[in-house]
Design a protein around this motif. Structure first.
Motif, PDB file in Angstrom:
ATOM      1  N   ALA A   1       0.818  -0.817  -0.091  1.00 44.59           N
ATOM      2  CA  ALA A   1      -0.449   0.269  -0.326  1.00 44.59           C
ATOM      3  C   ALA A   1       0.732   1.083   0.340  1.00 44.59           C
ATOM      4  N   ARG A   2       1.144   2.530  -0.270  1.00 44.60           N
ATOM      5  CA  ARG A   2       1.031   4.401  -0.822  1.00 44.60           C
ATOM      6  C   ARG A   2       0.306   4.754  -0.384  1.00 44.60           C
ATOM      7  N   ALA A   3       0.618   5.563   0.723  1.00 44.94           N
ATOM      8  CA  ALA A   3       0.416   6.816   0.861  1.00 44.94           C
ATOM      9  C   ALA A   3       1.076   7.585   0.532  1.00 44.94           C
ATOM     10  N   PHE A   4       0.469   8.920   0.077  1.00 43.72           N
ATOM     11  CA  PHE A   4       1.495   9.668  -1.164  1.00 43.72           C
ATOM     12  C   PHE A   4       1.264  10.844  -0.554  1.00 43.72           C
ATOM     13  N   GLN A   5       2.713  11.353  -0.706  1.00 45.23           N
ATOM     14  CA  GLN A   5       3.199  12.377  -0.398  1.00 45.23           C
ATOM     15  C   GLN A   5       2.293  14.028  -0.297  1.00 45.23           C
ATOM     16  N   ILE A   6       1.779  14.049  -1.534  1.00 42.64           N
ATOM     17  CA  ILE A   6       0.723  14.970  -1.913  1.00 42.64           C
ATOM     18  C   ILE A   6      -0.903  14.296  -1.519  1.00 42.64           C
ATOM     19  N   SER A   7      -1.542  14.417  -1.220  1.00 42.36           N
ATOM     20  CA  SER A   7      -2.699  13.894  -0.020  1.00 42.36           C
ATOM     21  C   SER A   7      -3.471  13.890  -1.587  1.00 42.36           C
ATOM     22  N   LYS A   8      -4.615  13.157  -1.611  1.00 45.71           N
ATOM     23  CA  LYS A   8      -4.896  12.618  -3.077  1.00 45.71           C
ATOM     24  C   LYS A   8      -6.090  11.909  -2.420  1.00 45.71           C
ATOM     25  N   PRO A   9      -6.957  12.963  -2.177  1.00 45.92           N
ATOM     26  CA  PRO A   9      -8.324  11.742  -1.017  1.00 45.92           C
ATOM     27  C   PRO A   9      -9.692  12.391  -2.275  1.00 45.92           C
ATOM     28  N   PHE A  10      -9.828  11.696  -2.243  1.00 42.53           N
ATOM     29  CA  PHE A  10     -11.375  11.414  -3.273  1.00 42.53           C
ATOM     30  C   PHE A  10     -12.534  12.641  -2.916  1.00 42.53           C
ATOM     31  N   PRO A  11     -12.124  13.778  -2.742  1.00 44.23           N
ATOM     32  CA  PRO A  11     -13.176  15.285  -2.099  1.00 44.23           C
ATOM     33  C   PRO A  11     -14.274  14.825  -2.141  1.00 44.23           C
ATOM     34  N   ALA A  12     -15.320  14.402  -3.394  1.00 42.55           N
ATOM     35  CA  ALA A  12     -16.632  14.276  -3.035  1.00 42.55           C
ATOM     36  C   ALA A  12     -16.976  13.408  -2.515  1.00 42.55           C
ATOM     37  N   LEU A  13     -16.556  12.227  -1.397  1.00 42.63           N
ATOM     38  CA  LEU A  13     -16.542  11.435  -0.760  1.00 42.63           C
ATOM     39  C   LEU A  13     -16.385  11.357   0.632  1.00 42.63           C
ATOM     40  N   THR A  14     -17.221  11.207   1.301  1.00 41.54           N
ATOM     41  CA  THR A  14     -17.094  10.834   3.071  1.00 41.54           C
ATOM     42  C   THR A  14     -15.500  10.454   2.531  1.00 41.54           C
ATOM     43  N   VAL A  15     -15.322  11.139   4.379  1.00 46.08           N
ATOM     44  CA  VAL A  15     -13.760   9.809   5.206  1.00 46.08           C
ATOM     45  C   VAL A  15     -14.043   7.941   5.149  1.00 46.08           C
ATOM     46  N   ARG A  16     -15.133   8.163   5.850  1.00 48.99           N
ATOM     47  CA  ARG A  16     -15.273   6.761   6.048  1.00 48.99           C
ATOM     48  C   ARG A  16     -15.573   5.861   4.005  1.00 48.99           C
ATOM     49  N   GLU A  17     -16.260   7.402   2.945  1.00 51.50           N
ATOM     50  CA  GLU A  17     -16.286   5.850   2.219  1.00 51.50           C
ATOM     51  C   GLU A  17     -15.206   5.999   1.420  1.00 51.50           C
ATOM     52  N   ASN A  18     -14.219   6.829   1.534  1.00 54.91           N
ATOM     53  CA  ASN A  18     -13.069   7.070   0.850  1.00 54.91           C
ATOM     54  C   ASN A  18     -11.684   5.945   1.563  1.00 54.91           C
ATOM     55  N   ILE A  19     -12.192   5.846   2.679  1.00 52.91           N
ATOM     56  CA  ILE A  19     -12.081   4.587   3.295  1.00 52.91           C
ATOM     57  C   ILE A  19     -12.189   3.579   2.715  1.00 52.91           C
ATOM     58  N   ARG A  20     -13.732   3.279   3.046  1.00 54.23           N
ATOM     59  CA  ARG A  20     -14.256   1.980   2.637  1.00 54.23           C
ATOM     60  C   ARG A  20     -13.309   1.327   0.348  1.00 54.23           C
ATOM     61  N   VAL A  21     -12.489   2.760  -0.143  1.00 49.30           N
ATOM     62  CA  VAL A  21     -13.118   2.052  -1.649  1.00 49.30           C
ATOM     63  C   VAL A  21     -11.243   0.747  -1.670  1.00 49.30           C
ATOM     64  N   GLY A  22     -10.523   1.640  -0.069  1.00 50.94           N
ATOM     65  CA  GLY A  22      -9.112   0.250  -0.218  1.00 50.94           C
ATOM     66  C   GLY A  22     -10.306  -0.649   0.525  1.00 50.94           C
ATOM     67  N   ALA A  23     -11.215  -0.539   1.487  1.00 47.48           N
ATOM     68  CA  ALA A  23     -11.653  -1.527   2.151  1.00 47.48           C
ATOM     69  C   ALA A  23     -12.098  -2.638   1.006  1.00 47.48           C
TER      70      ALA A  23
ATOM     71  N   ILE B   1      -8.635   9.777  13.285  1.00 45.76           N
ATOM     72  CA  ILE B   1      -9.586   9.861  12.804  1.00 45.76           C
ATOM     73  C   ILE B   1     -12.099   9.575  13.086  1.00 45.76           C
ATOM     74  N   ALA B   2     -12.073   8.985  13.628  1.00 46.26           N
ATOM     75  CA  ALA B   2     -13.358   8.235  13.369  1.00 46.26           C
ATOM     76  C   ALA B   2     -14.266   9.458  14.252  1.00 46.26           C
ATOM     77  N   ASP B   3     -14.198  10.419  14.719  1.00 44.19           N
ATOM     78  CA  ASP B   3     -14.710  11.613  14.982  1.00 44.19           C
ATOM     79  C   ASP B   3     -15.099  12.659  13.493  1.00 44.19           C
ATOM     80  N   ILE B   4     -14.564  12.109  12.917  1.00 43.54           N
ATOM     81  CA  ILE B   4     -15.366  12.974  11.132  1.00 43.54           C
ATOM     82  C   ILE B   4     -15.360  12.161  10.061  1.00 43.54           C
ATOM     83  N   ALA B   5     -15.377  10.290  10.424  1.00 34.87           N
ATOM     84  CA  ALA B   5     -15.953   9.539   9.849  1.00 34.87           C
ATOM     85  C   ALA B   5     -17.019  10.168   8.303  1.00 34.87           C
ATOM     86  N   ASP B   6     -17.997  11.232   8.958  1.00 34.09           N
ATOM     87  CA  ASP B   6     -19.237  11.216   8.083  1.00 34.09           C
ATOM     88  C   ASP B   6     -19.159  12.694   7.397  1.00 34.09           C
TER      89      ASP B   6
END
Lengths: 323, 245
Positions: free
Chosen positions: B83-105, B128-133
């Motif tokens: 797995a890789r965590a990028f130098q420049i954060s590349k979140p999926f901006p339109a998805l929630t934090v939980r949805e972002n992580i769900r893609v990996g899962a 970061i559980a408190d900002i999951a949604d």
């Protein structure tokens, strides 16, 4: 919304759709038919453009291919079955052919991203349109006939009204299933950031190709039915750039990448252009253009996007008050 | 000694006339936190891009758990456990934090697991559980870095390549990130860390590999590396010779 309420609303919608032509007369039945056709096209486009972010400016190629494929299936092989059932095989053949064509061009063309893909698809639409127009065998220049075998006594506009309504429901169901599946998540990840998606285990190429083929197949089927509904068509009737543009505009207005945005966008735009502005024929295109620009500037996320934002804002206020 | 989870032999990458990675060898022991340091432009991110398959090797070989990675596409490498965590954060901006992580899962290592449980665990490890949604758009740099780590570990990797996770963080956030990486290692995941913050690197790394201009110039424990003359020269330049009187 709970499941039984959704089921009830769905059943009510089916009943309303079933009895509507009796009340609204031939003109509005045709408008409704155009709505079902256009909304189904927008949904099919949205599976690729909205979910995966690959905007195609040339999806009309599949409408044209679908219509001509069905017509040539009938002229070369002849109608198989009788009455309305004789349409089934040509329509399926059209869908299959468009899906296969999409599969063939998918690998090279989906290596392009963003505007390059959009323009490449525009080119594909132009090239295939010109080929169909200029190669005599296709008869695109002189036109082809595709008989509409409506069941005994039913007016053609009513018949195609029901066919397009059924196709809209089918496209909507397919879209809902795709969006809520593993496939849908993969497409969203591709749309958001393709390189990151790959690093999260998403086989991006495979899912993009699947979305492209599915979208092309649905549009091909719709194109074949459209061919039947108009009865006679030339290249310029079906390889129309405005078909491609409408799919994009309807999705943008309703909410691109959402499930119901394409339907809402189509309803709004057709109501404006076909009903409200039909009395101002000399200036209706001017007003339509201005309205599209205004809507996109004021609600860039589309109607559904704006509603979502509004309700999310209200929910946040309620939450803070409760806290 | 722990088994070697990732190894490279004679790794070379040319970009036209530029040699970005020049005959680099490495062996990363399973269960360790390994550092990769070097001045800007040394070829650290290029090495990570070669391991993850974004770039093809010009020469040499990289093996993961004994299997050569040659010809294996990026998504398959992730499913194998990288797995890789990028130098420049590349979140999926339109998805929630939980949805972002769900893609990996969902798309990570192919095994039957409860995806929501995996997501909850990744949220807990990274704190970061408190900002999951919340949607990922507009999150602070520190939170985005944690989201990168959470999304990467949700793929259930054996090896995490963390590319400058402390860049742009204040000292408190840096300490939180160091703790977060320790938690990740605590779950049995090997971490290979690229980082410029030497305090962070020396505090958590078991061993460090140093590269400069694409070449390996040193390797050893943090204490050995920081006192290595080659490393000091690479970072600070060679001492100026006093002209003879």
């Amino acid at each position: 919304m709970n499941r039984s309420l959704a089921l009830l609303l769905g059943l009510a919608a089916i009943v309303v759709i079933a009895v509507l032509p009796v009340w609204i007369g031939p003109f509005y039945t045709r408008v409704a038919q155009l709505f079902f056709f256009s909304a189904a096209l927008a949904i099919a486009w949205n599976i690729l453009g909205g979910f995966s972010g690959y905007w195609s400016f040339g999806h009309t190629v599949f409408i044209g291919m679908g219509a001509f494929a069905a017509a040539h299936f009938v002229t070369q092989i002849g109608p198989i079955g009788s009455g309305p059932f004789s349409m089934v095989l040509p329509i399926l053949f059209a869908g299959l052919l468009c899906g296969l064509f999409a599969l063939v061009i998918a690998y090279p063309i989906l290596r392009l991203r963003g505007i390059y893909f959009a323009i490449a698809m525009l080119g594909v639409g132009q090239v295939i349109g010109e080929l169909v127009n200029n190669i005599r065998w296709f008869q695109g220049g002189v036109g082809v006939f595709l008989a509409a075998p409506a069941p005994g006594g039913m007016p053609p506009e009513d018949f195609f009204y029901y066919i397009f309504a059924a196709l809209l429901v089918a496209c909507l169901i397919i879209s809902v299933v795709v969006r809520n599946s593993r496939f849908g998540y993969a497409l969203l990840a591709v749309r958001e950031d393709e390189d990151t998606a790959m690093m999260l285990g998403v086989a991006t190429e495979r899912y993009k190709i699947l979305a492209f083929v599915l979208s092309a197949t649905l549009v091909g089927i719709l194109g074949a039915v459209y061919g039947y509904s108009v009865g006679y068509f030339t290249t310029y009737t079906v390889f129309r750039l405005d078909f491609s543009l409408n799919m994009i505009v309807f999705c943008l207005i309703g909410g691109i990448g959402t499930l119901f945005g394409p339907v809402i966008g189509t309803a709004v735009m057709l109501f404006l252009t076909q009903v409200l502005l039909s009395r101002f024929l000399d200036i209706h295109l001017l007003i339509t253009g201005a309205l599209v620009v205004a809507i996109i500037l004021l609600v860039p996320g589309g109607i559904l996007g704006a509603l979502k934002q509004k309700f999310a804002g209200r929910a946040a206020v309620r939450k803070s008050v409760e806290a | 000694m722990n088994e070697i989870i990732l190894s490279g032999r004679g790794v070379v990458k040319h970009f036209a006339g530029l040699t970005a990675t020049d005959n680099v060898d490495f062996d990363i022991p399973a269960g360790s936190i390994y550092g990769l340091i070097g001045p800007n432009g040394a070829g650290k991110s290029t090495l990570f891009n070669l391991i993850t398959g974004y770039y093809d090797l010009t020469g040499g070989e990289i093996r993961f758990k004994g299997t050569s990675l040659a010809g294996i596409p990026t998504y398959r490498r992730n499913q194998m456990g990288i797995a890789r965590a990028f130098q420049i954060s590349k979140p999926f901006p339109a998805l929630t934090v939980r949805e972002n992580i769900r893609v990996g899962a969902i798309f990570g290592r192919p095994e039957k697991v409860d995806h929501e449980k995996v997501v909850d665990e990744a949220l807990a490890i990274t704190g970061i559980a408190d900002i999951a949604d919340r949607t990922a758009e507009g999150l602070t740099v520190g939170t985005l870095r944690k989201l990168e780590i959470a999304r990467a570990i949700a793929t259930r990797p054996s090896l995490l390549l963390a590319d400058e996770p402390c860049a742009g963080l204040n000292p408190t956030e840096t300490q939180e990130m160091v703790n977060c990486l320790r938690n990740v290692r605590g779950k049995g995941i090997t971490v290979w860390l690229v980082e410029h913050d030497m305090k962070a690197v020396t505090s958590i790394c078991d061993r460090i590999l140093v590269i400069d201009a694409g070449r390996k110039i040193a390797e050893g424990t943090p204490a050995e590396v920081v006192s290595n003359p080659n490393v000091i020269t690479a970072y600070l330049g060679a001492p100026i010779e006093e002209p003879a009187a």
